[in-house]
Design a protein around this motif. Structure first.
Motif, short mmCIF file in Angstrom:
data_model
loop_
_atom_site.label_atom_id
_atom_site.label_comp_id
_atom_site.label_asym_id
_atom_site.label_seq_id
_atom_site.Cartn_x
_atom_site.Cartn_y
_atom_site.Cartn_z
N THR A 122 -5.30 26.91 -7.03
CA THR A 122 -6.24 25.90 -7.40
C THR A 122 -7.29 26.71 -8.11
O THR A 122 -7.85 26.14 -9.12
CB THR A 122 -6.68 25.16 -6.14
N GLU B 266 -8.06 26.41 -12.41
CA GLU B 266 -9.52 26.07 -12.58
C GLU B 266 -10.04 27.04 -13.70
O GLU B 266 -10.53 26.66 -14.80
CB GLU B 266 -10.39 25.90 -11.22
N LEU C 267 -4.43 20.25 -6.73
CA LEU C 267 -5.63 19.50 -5.91
C LEU C 267 -5.12 18.67 -4.73
O LEU C 267 -5.56 18.24 -3.82
CB LEU C 267 -6.69 19.10 -6.90
N TYR C 268 -4.43 17.52 -5.81
CA TYR C 268 -3.94 16.38 -4.88
C TYR C 268 -3.18 16.83 -3.64
O TYR C 268 -3.20 16.21 -2.48
CB TYR C 268 -3.06 15.48 -5.75
N CYS D 134 -3.57 19.39 -1.96
CA CYS D 134 -4.36 19.88 -1.11
C CYS D 134 -5.30 18.61 -0.23
O CYS D 134 -6.20 19.01 0.56
CB CYS D 134 -5.31 20.89 -1.85
N GLY D 135 -4.86 17.71 -0.61
CA GLY D 135 -5.83 16.68 -0.14
C GLY D 135 -7.23 16.08 -0.86
O GLY D 135 -8.10 15.58 -0.35
N ARG D 136 -7.17 16.70 -2.19
CA ARG D 136 -8.43 16.54 -3.00
C ARG D 136 -8.35 15.57 -4.00
O ARG D 136 -8.36 16.05 -5.17
CB ARG D 136 -8.94 17.88 -3.16
N GLN D 137 -8.16 14.46 -3.71
CA GLN D 137 -7.51 13.36 -4.56
C GLN D 137 -8.64 13.20 -5.63
O GLN D 137 -8.57 12.99 -6.97
CB GLN D 137 -7.25 12.08 -4.18
N THR D 138 -9.92 12.85 -5.24
CA THR D 138 -11.16 12.66 -6.08
C THR D 138 -11.32 13.75 -7.08
O THR D 138 -11.50 13.49 -8.15
CB THR D 138 -12.40 12.48 -5.02
N GLU D 139 -11.14 15.04 -6.49
CA GLU D 139 -11.24 16.17 -7.61
C GLU D 139 -10.16 16.26 -8.57
O GLU D 139 -10.53 16.56 -9.64
CB GLU D 139 -11.15 17.51 -6.59
#
Length: 344
Positions: free
Chosen positions: A200, A204, A224-225, A227-232
């Motif tokens: 990630t 970036e 990112l998704y 990794c559980g980081r949907q909003t990011e």
């Protein structure tokens, strides 16, 4: 670019010579570690052009334009001859086979580099990159190894210090595009291998360095998704959209829009692909005891027993191979991380 002539032992040119253009142009002797680096921009541009078009005649006019552009000196033809002679002496004196091979040949229409059995880093890059792409779907771990090997050949911008004219400039741009495509494929392989958490930060950085490449945004969002980081991940889409609209006046393409929609709705297709499970084993062949010998001849019984022992040996060998394959696939499955840091 025509390097690495195949077959013939009588092909001239030393196989230990490596012409390198994935960075500053240089000629490297793999056996001794000696490195030939032309001095001066004209010498570097000349060698770069000859390597790019190795095996093909470059006319004097094209080389003059490559070295001096639209404002050549009055004595450009003589100056080119002097540069070729200087470069020829440099290669003849520094190459492992000394004067045994004429690296730069003069033809009626111009000059050409005769690579013979010499190699080139650009050709190795092409080969490893192609092999990595071919292995991507079936074995992403191996594909990543091949693609990392291809990218490791780069020492800097392609033909650095040699891009004065169109031959080297066009080739440098082409190689850079292939490098970025290979880098994208590498991260695709990493994602297929479940290594999303590791890449990630690198993605970036890459989206910041190459803000017009939608494929990099796509890979970053998926990493990112996972990794559980949907909003990011959705934030990356908005950043990409703003950049594309502001600088190019276009909306993101269909692939990036579809990725955003999939992330927004938690599409099952976004999960880490699992390696295919092994096919079920065939049922074992039942062991049939030998019937009591009815023949009074003991030799017949011995032959039948020998054949049964051979059949059992073949079955044991087959089961051993199946066991090794199951262990290999189990280890592959066990190495795939899942959210929460656990292994399956």
């Amino acid at each position: 670019m025509d390097f690495g002539a195949h077959g013939a032992r009588d092909v001239p040119g030393d196989a230990g010579v490596d012409f390198r253009i994935l960075g500053p142009v240089e000629v490297f002797d793999r056996r001794t570690g000696a490195c030939i680096v032309p001095s001066g921009s004209k010498q570097r541009a000349l060698l770069g052009a000859l390597v790019v078009r190795a095996g093909h005649v470059l006319s004097a006019e094209r080389l003059i334009h490559e070295l001096w552009g639209d404002r050549p000196p009055v004595s450009a033809a003589n100056a080119l001859q002097a540069h070729v002679a200087r470069l020829r002496r440099l290669l003849q004196g520094g190459a492992p086979d000394g004067g045994g091979h004429e690296w730069i040949a003069t033809r009626s229409m111009g000059y050409l580099l005769r690579p013979g059995r010499a190699t080139a880093d650009a050709q190795r890059f092409h080969r490893l990159s192609a092999e990595g792409r071919a292995a991507l779907a079936s074995d992403p771990v191996h594909a990543a190894e091949l693609l990392r090997g291809a990218l490791a050949l780069w020492r800097g911008p392609a033909l650095e210090g040699s891009t004065q004219g169109p031959i080297c400039t066009v080739e440098a741009d082409r190689l850079e595009e292939l490098r970025l495509t290979t880098l994208e494929t590498l991260h695709d392989a990493n994602l297929r291998s479940g290594r999303h958490a590791e890449i990630t930060r690198d993605l970036e950085r890459l989206t910041a360095s190459h803000p017009m490449r939608e494929r990099l945004y796509d890979l970053h969002m998926l990493a990112l998704y996972r990794c559980g980081r949907q909003t990011e991940a959705l934030g990356v889409y908005e950043r990409a959209r703003r950049r594309l609209v502001d600088e190019l006046g276009v909306e993101p393409g269909p692939a990036l829009r579809e990725r955003m929609e999939a992330i927004l709705h938690h599409a099952p297709s976004l999960t880490v692909p699992r390696p295919a499970l092994p096919a079920p084993l065939a049922p074992p062949v039942p062991f049939t005891p030998l019937a009591p010998a009815t023949s009074p001849d003991p030799h017949a019984a011995l032959l039948e027993l020998g054949r049964e022992i051979a059949r059992l040996g073949d079955r044991i060998e087959s089961l051993s191979r199946e066991q090794e394959e199951l262990i290999r696939r189990f280890n592959l499955l066990a190495a795939v991380p899942v959210p929460g840091g656990q292994l399956v």
